[in-house]
Motif scaffolding. Structure first.
Motif, PDB file in Angstrom:
ATOM      1  N   GLN A 291       5.353  -0.435   1.060  1.00  0.00           N
ATOM      2  CA  GLN A 291       6.184   0.742   1.291  1.00  0.00           C
ATOM      3  C   GLN A 291       5.481   2.004   0.793  1.00  0.00           C
ATOM      4  O   GLN A 291       4.840   2.000  -0.264  1.00  0.00           O
TER       5      GLN A 291
ATOM      6  N   GLU B 278      11.273   1.471   9.682  1.00  0.00           N
ATOM      7  CA  GLU B 278      10.488   0.466   8.975  1.00  0.00           C
ATOM      8  C   GLU B 278      10.400  -0.874   9.704  1.00  0.00           C
ATOM      9  O   GLU B 278       9.331  -1.505   9.690  1.00  0.00           O
TER      10      GLU B 278
ATOM     11  N   TRP C 190      12.116  -0.906   0.176  1.00  0.00           N
ATOM     12  CA  TRP C 190      12.339  -0.845   1.621  1.00  0.00           C
ATOM     13  C   TRP C 190      13.751  -0.322   1.842  1.00  0.00           C
ATOM     14  O   TRP C 190      14.702  -0.720   1.159  1.00  0.00           O
TER      15      TRP C 190
ATOM     16  N   ARG D 294       7.556  -0.626  12.116  1.00  0.00           N
ATOM     17  CA  ARG D 294       6.229  -0.579  11.503  1.00  0.00           C
ATOM     18  C   ARG D 294       5.800  -1.948  10.986  1.00  0.00           C
ATOM     19  O   ARG D 294       4.637  -2.340  11.127  1.00  0.00           O
TER      20      ARG D 294
ATOM     21  N   SER E  46      16.645   2.311   9.488  1.00  0.00           N
ATOM     22  CA  SER E  46      15.749   1.182   9.201  1.00  0.00           C
ATOM     23  C   SER E  46      16.438  -0.152   9.425  1.00  0.00           C
ATOM     24  O   SER E  46      16.110  -1.156   8.793  1.00  0.00           O
TER      25      SER E  46
ATOM     26  N   GLN F  19       1.458   2.455   8.346  1.00  0.00           N
ATOM     27  CA  GLN F  19       1.885   1.383   7.449  1.00  0.00           C
ATOM     28  C   GLN F  19       0.672   0.807   6.735  1.00  0.00           C
ATOM     29  O   GLN F  19      -0.248   0.289   7.366  1.00  0.00           O
TER      30      GLN F  19
END
Length: 509
Positions: free
Chosen positions: A124, A148, A134, A151, A141, A70
């Motif tokens: 992102q 995500e 995102w 992260r 996610s 990330q």
């Protein structure tokens, strides 16, 4: 996989009208090129200009761990002092934006400098979404410890570990897809975030149809968010901004977001959907930004009649950050300052104390308890953590790769070299008849923690403060440190930068 990403996120671009979901899905491919062209044209009309970083420290870094990698920007105010905890804001950009563009748009860094808090801007990866949205609408996610959310949470925890952060004053805020991602973070990590701010965004479990149409049923979405919170469920304080002229994420989505989080709060406070958290505003006020747009502010309370939420509707505003920097895309400078309003709201809400990360194990039955030290008895000094060593870094596929011998941390400095001359034994920048030395100045600083010995890889920074690094000579300095912060021997690598890409010194001679 990438093709499916393109289809689903195209709905987040400006669309004409508010077609029903079927028309949105059917028309995605045909309108993709038009939507992207409109966005590029809109962005070109508002190029980054006067906005600059505040006077604190702005760095960029890349987290790498079991959750994945990330990239992020980090702003630490000049008033920061180690050992004095500060609030932390996690700021999430919208589609087509970078972390740096969002920083400039919202001026979170300037407010952080003025008010004394840290702000981190996760970014992102375009390989995860071609529009840099995102993926809040994808199931992978939307859950804790995966994708995500994991992260973003990992970067948040990394900042907490490296800096003095008040764990009860950590907040998330975002625009558009970033606002929807803030909703995801609230549902997946309610123990990490005290409150959230959503600008022109969507509810949790909104689905991609929130772009150009409306989100899922807010009651059902509220139940899903409550279920996702699990054992950490609690009423989540939130503040939402929306423009009543927004056709990209129509204002009905903000209405649904408000209702979703009120439903979640109603379920979280006593495990029943019984109206304990009212879904009607306790107070409605109307105002006008100085010399700008009018707005309506609705305040909602929890079961104890304490303010739980604010909902700002900015009249005449389209898809934008209210009060944003006029030099940036997606700004409406005539609206009330969303950044300032969000942080004021955040300061009124602290998270419950976090439980200890680990609990000491009980001794087995029949075990002899440890003897109690006798006063005045000789005490053995605690062993100091060993300082690890690092190998000489190498450049491999845009990453600086090296090994560390044990647990600790590393600090990587990217330093630009300019010709200099010797003056009283010191290298001073500036040319004379001959080049006597090279003067280095730090352009980027990245800190990483190592839980164990092994190989580490840190991506080469290509931009600093939003600008591409100029070509020329650079060097990388990698310095290890123990868990107590004691520094070890540094290792260096000389580089030549060509069009933003580095090569080992001498490779292009």
């Amino acid at each position: 996989m990438q093709e499916r990403n393109t289809e689903r996120t195209e709905a987040l671009r400006p669309l004409c009208g508010t077609a029903p979901p079927a028309r949105i899905v059917v028309g995605l491919r045909a309108r993709l090129g038009i939507a992207v062209a409109l966005l590029v044209a809109a962005g070109a009309a508002l190029l980054p200009g006067a906005a600059t970083a505040a006077t604190g420290t702005l760095t960029s870094g890349d987290y790498a761990g079991p959750e994945g990698t990330q990239h992020y920007q980090l702003y630490v105010p000049s008033t920061y002092q180690a050992g004095t905890p500060m609030p932390l804001v996690v700021a999430l950009h919208g589609c087509t934006q970078t972390a740096d563009q969002f920083r400039r748009l919202t001026r979170w860094d300037a407010l952080a400098e003025a008010k004394g808090f840290i702000v981190v801007f996760p970014e992102q990866d375009p390989s995860a979404n071609s529009f840099k949205c995102w993926n809040f609408f994808q199931d992978r996610s939307m859950h804790r410890s995966a994708g995500e959310p994991a992260r973003v949470a990992a970067v948040t925890t990394l900042v907490e570990r490296d800096y003095a952060v008040d764990p009860q004053r950590v907040y998330a805020a975002g625009l558009s897809a970033g606002g929807a991602m803030a909703s995801v973070m609230a549902a997946t990590y309610p123990d990490l975030f005290a409150a959230i701010g959503v600008g022109s965004g969507c509810e949790y479990a909104a689905t991609a149809t929130c772009a150009g149409y409306k989100s899922a049923d807010p009651v059902q979405a509220g139940r899903q968010a409550h279920a996702e919170m699990g054992a950490h469920a609690r009423p989540m304080p939130f503040i939402a901004f929306a423009g009543d002229a927004d056709t990209t994420v129509p204002p009905i989505n903000a209405d649904q977001l408000v209702q979703q989080w009120l439903v979640t709060g109603d379920l979280a406070d006593d495990a029943a959907l019984n109206g304990s958290v009212p879904r009607v505003p306790a107070k409605t006020t109307r105002g006008r930004a100085p010399g700008g747009r009018s707005y309506t502010l609705r305040s909602y309370v929890d079961s104890h009649r304490v303010e739980l939420a604010q909902y700002w509707v900015v009249h005449g505003m389209s898809h934008a950050w209210s009060g944003g920097d006029p030099s940036q895309p997606y700004a409406d400078p005539s609206g009330p300052d969303a950044t300032a309003a969000m942080y004021t709201f955040f300061l009124s809400h602290r998270a419950p104390p976090r439980p200890p990360a680990t609990t000491a194990a009980s001794p087995p039955p029949g075990a002899t308890p440890a003897p109690t030290p006798t006063p005045g008895a000789h005490r053995v000094a605690a062993r100091k953590p060993r300082v690890p060593t690092v190998s000489k870094p190498k450049l491999s596929r845009g990453r600086f790769v090296f090994t560390i011998s044990g647990r600790g941390s590393v600090t990587l400095l990217l330093q630009r070299g300019v010709p200099g001359h010797l003056k009283k034994g010191l290298c001073v920048a500036g040319r004379r008849k001959r080049h006597e030395c090279t003067k280095y100045s730090t352009t980027a600083k990245i800190v990483r923690r190592a839980a164990r010995a092994g190989q580490m890889a840190i991506a080469q920074p290509r931009k600093v403060h939003g600008h591409r690094l100029p070509r020329g000579r650079y060097r990388v300095v990698v310095t290890p440190a123990s868990t107590a912060g004691r520094a070890g021997k540094s290792q260096t690598l000389e580089l030549v930068l060509h069009e933003g890409l580095a090569s080992a010194d001498g490779a292009h001679r």
